[in-house]
Design an enzyme around this catalytic site. Structure first.
Site, PDB file in Angstrom:
ATOM      1  CB  SER A 159       4.510 -15.645 -15.992  1.00  0.00           C
ATOM      2  OG  SER A 159       5.299 -16.606 -16.672  1.00  0.00           O
ATOM      3  CE1 TYR A 172       7.645 -16.869 -12.041  1.00  0.00           C
ATOM      4  CE2 TYR A 172       7.184 -17.972 -14.126  1.00  0.00           C
ATOM      5  CZ  TYR A 172       7.443 -16.809 -13.411  1.00  0.00           C
ATOM      6  OH  TYR A 172       7.480 -15.604 -14.065  1.00  0.00           O
TER       7      TYR A 172
END
Length: 279
Positions: A159, A172
């Protein structure tokens, strides 16, 4: 077919292999599954919501592809091992693994009402397990099969939050940063301890519209971008969100003989987001 065309086709051929895709019913995972099936790959989808009658399964079969859908929690090592046995019995050992299972949870995101200090252990554990431990476990289980085969390609889905810390998503971001570190470590380990034909790489998508981030990027009352969505586009030189098909070329390259000397890298597919300093 010309000699040059035949060579190019061979360079990017990945057919007649078995691929496992975690998070296979999500927007990105499902799209990659359909793409691989079109390339002649036997596809096994793992997801907590996987169903033999799901839309993505029907679509792949309608297009002539081979697909197996298994309900599996990637945070459960034993469940992954059971899935691996069923996949091997149906399609043979997997030589492709795409770890696309992941995502954030609202309870693990900071807001004006939920400061960093009040994020609960339960919410943090869920995000870390889904993104990092799930990837770790799948690499262990399916990587063992690749060692037995003497070849394989693992592609982890990282990501932008792993490369550049983003506001509001500390758990995250930390989990995806762990995925990047694991990618580097496992690439070296596989090549040195077992076979250089077992490669481990990652793709770091920029901002794609998925079910999980839709509420953060799109205002449900107007259908327009939220403030966060506008800020993202302001920092994306290509001035758009990614589409699932934007990942296909990079994925094919990383899985094919065209990248035979490539391991341990993270490829941003982000419209220039990671390259732009904002000025």
């Amino acid at each position: 077919m010309s000699e040059r065309t035949a060579y190019e086709q061979e360079l990017f051929t990945i057919s007649n292999q078995t691929a496992v895709i975690t998070g296979g019913t999500g927007v990105l995972g499902g799209s990659m599954a359909r793409f691989l099936a079109r390339c002649g790959v036997r596809v096994a989808l793992l997801s907590r919501s996987a169903s033999p009658t799901s839309e993505i399964v029907r679509t792949i079969r309608d297009e002539g592809g081979e697909v197996l859908a298994l309900s599996c929690d990637v945070g459960d090592r034993q469940a992954i091992e059971r899935a691996a046995r069923e996949i091997e019995a149906t399609f043979g050992r997997a030589t492709i693994l795409i770890n696309a299972a992941g995502g954030n949870r609202e309870a693990a995101s900071t807001t004006s009402q939920l400061p960093f200090f009040d994020l609960t252990p339960e919410a943090l554990h869920e995000v870390l397990t889904l993104n990092l431990l799930g990837t770790f476990y799948c690499c262990q289980v399916f990587g063992r099969g690749m060692v037995a085969e003497g070849r394989g390609s693992i592609v982890n889905i990282a990501s932008m939050a792993a490369l550049r810390p983003l506001t509001r998503v500390p758990a995250y971001g930390a989990a995806k940063a762990g995925v990047v570190n694991l990618t580097h470590w496992l690439a070296v380990y596989m090549a040195q301890e077992y076979s250089p034909a077992i490669r481990v790489n990652a793709i770091a998508p920029g901002f794609f519209l998925t079910e999980q981030n839709h509420r953060l990027l799109i205002d449900p009352s107007t259908g327009n971008l939220t403030e966060r969505g506008r800020r993202i586009l302001d920092h994306t030189p290509m001035r758009r969100l990614g589409q699932p098909e934007d990942l296909f070329g990079t994925l094919l390259w990383l899985l094919s003989p065209a990248s035979a000397f490539v391991t341990g890298i993270v490829v941003p597919v982000d419209g220039g987001f990671s390259a732009y300093a904002g000025v």
